[in-house]
Scaffold this active site. Structure first.
Site, mmCIF file in Angstrom:
data_model
loop_
_atom_site.group_PDB
_atom_site.id
_atom_site.type_symbol
_atom_site.label_atom_id
_atom_site.label_comp_id
_atom_site.label_asym_id
_atom_site.label_seq_id
_atom_site.Cartn_x
_atom_site.Cartn_y
_atom_site.Cartn_z
ATOM 1 N N HIS A 163 -53.421 -64.192 -27.929
ATOM 2 C CA HIS A 163 -53.364 -62.859 -28.538
ATOM 3 C C HIS A 163 -51.949 -62.367 -28.821
ATOM 4 O O HIS A 163 -51.775 -61.364 -29.503
ATOM 5 C CB HIS A 163 -54.083 -61.827 -27.663
ATOM 6 C CG HIS A 163 -53.268 -61.366 -26.506
ATOM 7 N ND1 HIS A 163 -53.261 -62.037 -25.312
ATOM 8 C CD2 HIS A 163 -52.414 -60.325 -26.364
ATOM 9 C CE1 HIS A 163 -52.452 -61.428 -24.485
ATOM 10 N NE2 HIS A 163 -51.907 -60.379 -25.090
HETATM 11 C C1 UD1 Z 1 -51.425 -55.400 -25.903
HETATM 12 C C2 UD1 Z 1 -50.041 -55.428 -25.263
HETATM 13 C C3 UD1 Z 1 -49.852 -56.763 -24.556
HETATM 14 C C4 UD1 Z 1 -50.983 -57.065 -23.599
HETATM 15 C C5 UD1 Z 1 -52.310 -56.969 -24.353
HETATM 16 C C6 UD1 Z 1 -53.504 -57.244 -23.467
HETATM 17 C C7 UD1 Z 1 -48.341 -54.131 -26.503
HETATM 18 C C8 UD1 Z 1 -47.155 -54.231 -27.379
HETATM 19 N N1 UD1 Z 1 -48.998 -55.301 -26.265
HETATM 20 O O1 UD1 Z 1 -51.434 -56.389 -26.924
HETATM 21 O O2 UD1 Z 1 -48.636 -56.717 -23.826
HETATM 22 O O3 UD1 Z 1 -50.838 -58.378 -23.078
HETATM 23 O O4 UD1 Z 1 -52.415 -55.672 -24.934
HETATM 24 O O5 UD1 Z 1 -54.679 -57.423 -24.201
HETATM 25 O O6 UD1 Z 1 -48.659 -53.068 -26.034
HETATM 26 N N2 UD1 Z 1 -57.732 -54.089 -31.291
HETATM 27 C C9 UD1 Z 1 -59.079 -53.891 -31.465
HETATM 28 N N3 UD1 Z 1 -59.796 -53.396 -30.415
HETATM 29 C C10 UD1 Z 1 -59.230 -53.104 -29.230
HETATM 30 C C11 UD1 Z 1 -57.855 -53.312 -29.073
HETATM 31 C C12 UD1 Z 1 -57.113 -53.811 -30.102
HETATM 32 O O7 UD1 Z 1 -59.631 -54.148 -32.518
HETATM 33 O O8 UD1 Z 1 -59.962 -52.664 -28.327
HETATM 34 C C13 UD1 Z 1 -56.953 -54.629 -32.422
HETATM 35 C C14 UD1 Z 1 -56.353 -53.538 -33.269
HETATM 36 O O9 UD1 Z 1 -56.364 -53.932 -34.600
HETATM 37 C C15 UD1 Z 1 -54.926 -53.484 -32.788
HETATM 38 C C16 UD1 Z 1 -54.673 -54.960 -32.458
HETATM 39 O O10 UD1 Z 1 -55.918 -55.434 -31.951
HETATM 40 O O11 UD1 Z 1 -54.052 -52.973 -33.708
HETATM 41 C C17 UD1 Z 1 -53.610 -55.185 -31.430
HETATM 42 O O12 UD1 Z 1 -53.802 -54.369 -30.320
HETATM 43 P P1 UD1 Z 1 -52.560 -53.845 -29.452
HETATM 44 O O13 UD1 Z 1 -53.066 -53.081 -28.317
HETATM 45 O O14 UD1 Z 1 -51.543 -53.232 -30.328
HETATM 46 O O15 UD1 Z 1 -51.896 -55.179 -28.958
HETATM 47 P P2 UD1 Z 1 -52.493 -56.346 -28.103
HETATM 48 O O16 UD1 Z 1 -52.370 -57.572 -28.904
HETATM 49 O O17 UD1 Z 1 -53.838 -56.057 -27.514
#
Ligand code: UD1
Length: 369
Positions: free
Chosen positions: A216
């Site tokens: 991820h």
């Molecule tokens: C985040 C953390 C990372 C952690 C990870 C655990 C940051 C910079 N990164 O990364 O350190 O290891 O969480 O999982 O804070 N999305 C969904 N549904 C959700 C959550 C996310 O669809 O419930 C999608 C959205 O499009 C979002 C993208 O995933 O923009 C990325 O999510 P984000 O929380 O920004 O980063 P992670 O990759 O989850």
């Protein structure tokens, strides 16, 4: 005493559950009242990325849900900052607790310190020395503005020492190695973890072994060359041994956008904490770019292949429990070939004694009251 806890992303639910439980235990033992106000930024919002953790780990429903999720880094961090500030101004806590290295961590710490509310950072001092990682930026800045730096390892304490923390900030910042709250979580929850029907059935079909994989990190998902190399390596491995890949929504989205279809790897929806424990206990090894899973593999006595060029958990690499393969197709395959030959002893206690949560609460009591 009143604490505000800021959480928002999946691993933070696990970590905060440990400290919340320790807080409740202290309240009951000493007949004191430390009130905890829980703020969920909304960074992770899908039910299988958020709600399931609250249910399984008996985390109370958040007092505030800020609904900030799915935006770019700057937008998300900015909106969180604005909304957390409002909460802090009305709650007026004695301290704010933040966890790890996500955008929610940085937003919580920054909102608090600007209001002169002291910040406790759980999982302080970790470094990858890769400033392209959003997590590295978040953790460096959060450490710098926190009052209590609760480190999970000696390596983390040394990292802070190298940056001059112990020398210059002794009177304003408190650095200690309390152990890793994720180790506390694993010890506690593995005694009660039961699989969902889906994972239970799957385990019944995996008697000849399988690997567990997760991808991820932005450095892998947002770089087509790296993503292809990792996916191709897992596809090759899956021809001879099943590879189960609970897929993060970010990765799912990018695979679909790029028409990457996996033929051999078994894709699963994101799993809750209990299913993850069951998968870890039953697998033959882990391929991951997650920080937490590298340690959870170790806690479950499983070798780990890290799909990154560096790791914050360098003690695992030093002791041979974890091998860095980057996004190098050949290297991933070469390491996998030798994985079954490795007969490892997982006796080292690198992450404390399972009482990190308790130590954090006692330190806060000592220093705040
Ligand atoms: C985040 C953390 C990372 C952690 C990870 C655990 C940051 C910079 N990164 O990364 O350190 O290891 O969480 O999982 O804070 N999305 C969904 N549904 C959700 C959550 C996310 O669809 O419930 C999608 C959205 O499009 C979002 C993208 O995933 O923009 C990325 O999510 P984000 O929380 O920004 O980063 P992670 O990759 O989850």
């Amino acid at each position: 005493m009143k604490l505000v806890t800021i959480i928002g992303a999946r691993p933070q639910f696990v970590k905060a559950a440990v400290v919340s439980r320790a807080l409740k235990a202290q309240n009951a033992k000493n007949n004191i009242k430390i009130a905890e106000v829980l703020v969920h930024t909304g960074q992770h919002y899908d039910a299988n990325m958020s709600d399931v953790f609250f249910e399984e780990m008996s985390i109370p429903q958040p007092d505030y849900h800020l609904g900030v999720g799915g935006q770019s880094h700057g937008t998300a961090t900015g909106r969180m900052l604005e909304k957390i500030e409002q909460v802090l101004m009305s709650e007026k806590p004695d301290a704010v607790l933040v966890y790890g290295d996500t955008n929610s961590t940085l937003a919580g710490a920054l909102a608090a310190v600007k209001l002169h509310i002291p910040v406790a950072h759980v999982e302080a001092g970790l470094r990858s020395y890769n400033m392209k990682m959003p997590e590295e930026i978040n953790r460096i800045l959060t450490d710098r503005i926190s009052k209590w730096l609760f480190c999970p390892t000696d390596v983390a304490v040394n990292n802070l020492a190298n940056e001059g923390y112990l020398r210059e900030n002794k009177t304003v910042q408190h650095v200690s190695n309390v152990g890793d709250v994720m180790y506390d979580a694993m010890l506690y929850y593995k005694t009660i973890a039961k699989p969902t029907e889906n994972i239970g059935n799957l385990m019944g079909k995996m008697k000849d072994g399988f690997y567990l994989a997760t991808i991820h990190r932005a450095e892998n998902t947002d770089n087509s060359g790296r993503l292809h190399a990792i996916v191709n390596a897992l596809e090759t491995i899956a021809k001879t041994k099943p590879v189960l890949l609970p897929i993060h929504p970010r990765t799912q989205k990018i695979l679909s956008e790029n028409d990457i279809n996996l033929q051999h790897v078994t894709l699963l929806d994101p799993v809750g904490y209990f299913d993850m424990i069951i998968l870890l206990e039953n697998c033959d090894g882990v391929f991951t770019d997650s920080g937490g899973l590298q340690k959870e593999a170790f806690f479950s006595n499983k070798p780990c292949v890290t799909l990154r060029d560096e790791t914050e958990w360098s003690e695992l690499v030093r002791h041979g429990y974890n091998q860095l393969a980057g996004a190098d197709y050949e290297k991933i395959l070469a390491i996998e070939k030798k994985l079954s030959e490795r007969n490892m002893e997982f006796a080292k206690s690198l992450y404390g004694d399972g009482h990190a949560g308790e130590k954090i609460v006692l330190s806060l009591l000592d220093l705040v009251i």
